[in-house]
Design an enzyme around this catalytic site. Structure first.
Site, PDB file in Angstrom:
ATOM      1  N   HIS A  29       0.853  -1.189   0.000  1.00  0.00           N
ATOM      2  CA  HIS A  29       0.000   0.000   0.000  1.00  0.00           C
ATOM      3  C   HIS A  29       0.887   1.236   0.000  1.00  0.00           C
ATOM      4  CE1 HIS A  29      -4.159   1.630   1.173  1.00  0.00           C
ATOM      5  NE2 HIS A  29      -3.390   2.695   1.012  1.00  0.00           N
ATOM      6  N   HIS A  31       1.157   4.915  -2.361  1.00  0.00           N
ATOM      7  CA  HIS A  31       0.567   5.728  -3.421  1.00  0.00           C
ATOM      8  C   HIS A  31       1.654   6.460  -4.196  1.00  0.00           C
ATOM      9  CE1 HIS A  31      -3.772   5.469  -2.375  1.00  0.00           C
ATOM     10  NE2 HIS A  31      -3.294   5.182  -1.171  1.00  0.00           N
ATOM     11  N   ASP A  33       1.411   9.073  -6.122  1.00  0.00           N
ATOM     12  CA  ASP A  33       1.309  10.527  -5.989  1.00  0.00           C
ATOM     13  C   ASP A  33       1.503  10.996  -4.554  1.00  0.00           C
ATOM     14  OD1 ASP A  33      -1.044   9.212  -5.391  1.00  0.00           O
ATOM     15  OD2 ASP A  33      -2.358  10.799  -6.109  1.00  0.00           O
ATOM     16  N   HIS A 218      -9.977   0.488  -0.250  1.00  0.00           N
ATOM     17  CA  HIS A 218      -9.760   1.338   0.919  1.00  0.00           C
ATOM     18  C   HIS A 218     -11.018   1.252   1.788  1.00  0.00           C
ATOM     19  CE1 HIS A 218      -6.346   3.131  -1.163  1.00  0.00           C
ATOM     20  NE2 HIS A 218      -6.080   3.863  -0.091  1.00  0.00           N
ATOM     21  N   GLU A 221     -10.830   2.840   7.363  1.00  0.00           N
ATOM     22  CA  GLU A 221      -9.851   3.838   7.776  1.00  0.00           C
ATOM     23  C   GLU A 221     -10.573   4.979   8.484  1.00  0.00           C
ATOM     24  OE1 GLU A 221      -6.301   6.620   5.854  1.00  0.00           O
ATOM     25  OE2 GLU A 221      -7.884   5.824   4.573  1.00  0.00           O
ATOM     26  N   ASP A 318       1.836   3.958   2.842  1.00  0.00           N
ATOM     27  CA  ASP A 318       0.737   4.779   2.360  1.00  0.00           C
ATOM     28  C   ASP A 318       1.283   5.921   1.504  1.00  0.00           C
ATOM     29  OD1 ASP A 318      -1.894   5.412   1.913  1.00  0.00           O
ATOM     30  OD2 ASP A 318      -2.245   6.312   3.862  1.00  0.00           O
TER      31      ASP A 318
END
Length: 380
Positions: A29, A31, A33, A218, A221, A318
């Site tokens: 996991h 990202h 960006d 997702h 969370e 993350d």
């Protein structure tokens, strides 16, 4: 729930992340960006004429991202992506960011990574969805080659993400299947959970299942157990992106605390039992979970409870830029808080590799030929 002094790690109470740099690591996991180098953001902004950056030098920009992400709100946390996505609108920019992502992960000792991003957010300069994915995959391949030549081999695969507030999830699922033999290994939905349940995207998940293609969601969370229930029971997710609020379905003894070594007497509800029984992987991101307010602090993070109760926990970054983190830093935080040693991190890493979206023989080879030998040296 009481708290106590955390157990002492074999690495000391405040381990240096450098201690973990040589450990073979797996991240599921991460990202794209959310992991740019600050200097790269500045240089790309100048190239494409992006004028909205809140700082004009790398250190100041890095500080701004971290401070802005420390809001305790997932919605505000997500607002920081306006700037990274804003400079990732050309094929060259996407290729560079992907290349540097692979290099940065490899330099941190990551041997296998699944990096996700939302192609639909990179169309402002006229690229098509296919061109966006092609640029990112090209960058990953170049980063893999450069890292291998530097003696730090890494395998990087891609998850394409649909934004849960938008209406393109079926189209992105088709994109995932179209590129699955070229470096894309799965599908995901992301974005603010509240008001955007995963069941809005059933068509996309049905398409993935119809094509025997894996996906993660997702969930759990910011919105808690209802989103986990929908993700597993209605959508059929293979993994839970975060999933940290599964702790809400676990009752612990009154005198227990989150740093304990044994949670004898814990009672699991139906959702928690299902997640554990089915070995549904939890893509836990400790530092990020604190930043977004999913948990109050690392000391109160349920990672240790879930690990000791033998859920399939995995450690993840993350967003490395927003959290100013790396896999080594996440290992150090967990070791200092919960007293973990090398055997624990080997288990978490094997958990992650078992849960990867590549084929079984590839997963097994990574475990037997890279991960276990690497930890055998560290354990001694």
């Amino acid at each position: 729930m009481t708290t106590s002094m955390p157990p002492v790690s074999p690495f000391g109470p405040d381990p240096d992340p450098a201690l973990f740099a040589l450990a073979p690591k797996v991240v599921l996991h991460d990202h794209l960006d959310g992991g740019l180098r600050p200097q790269t953001v500045l240089e790309l902004a100048e190239q494409v004429g992006y004028t909205k950056l809140p700082a004009s030098d790398g250190p100041s920009l890095a500080t701004w991202f971290r401070a802005s992400a420390d809001s305790g709100s997932l919605v505000r946390y997500l607002e920081t992506f306006e700037h990274t996505v804003g400079v990732m609108q050309t094929a060259g920019a996407l290729e560079r960011v992907a290349l540097e992502c692979a290099e940065d992960l490899a330099n941190d000792g990551v041997v296998y990574a699944e990096v996700r991003f939302a192609p639909e957010q990179h169309l402002e300069a006229g690229l098509t969805l296919d061109e966006v994915v092609e640029a990112v995959l090209k960058g990953f391949a170049e980063g893999e080659a450069l890292s291998a030549s530097a003696g730090r081999p890494i395998t990087v695969r891609c998850l394409v993400t649909a934004m849960r507030h938008a209406a393109r999830s079926r189209e992105i699922a088709e994109l995932a299947v179209r590129f699955r033999d070229r470096g894309v290994v799965g599908f995901d939905i992301a974005g603010a959970e509240a008001g955007y349940p995963p069941t809005r995207h059933l068509d996309a998940f049905e398409y993935m299942r119809a094509h025997n293609a894996p996906f993660t969601i997702h969930a759990g969370e910011a919105f808690g157990l209802p989103s986990i229930h929908e993700a597993i029971s209605f959508c059929g997710t293979d993994r839970l992106g975060h999933g940290v609020r599964v702790i809400d379905d676990i009752s612990l003894p009154e005198d227990a605390d989150f740093t304990a070594h044994d949670f004898h007497g814990a009672k699991l509800g139906e959702i928690a039992n299902y997640v554990r029984d089915k070995r549904i992987p939890l893509e836990l991101c400790p530092s990020s979970n604190v930043q977004t307010g999913a948990v109050a602090s690392i000391a109160e993070h349920p990672f240790n409870v879930l690990a000791r109760l033998r859920f399939r926990v995995t450690v993840n970054t993350d967003n490395r830029l927003m959290s100013d983190t790396s896999m080594s830093k996440e290992f150090a935080v967990l070791a200092g808080q919960f007293g973990y040693g090398w055997a624990d991190f080997e288990r978490f890493t094997v958990n992650a590799m078992k849960s990867a979206f590549i084929h079984f023989d590839e997963r097994l080879a990574m475990i037997d030929e890279i991960i276990k030998p690497g930890y055998a040296v560290l354990i001694g």
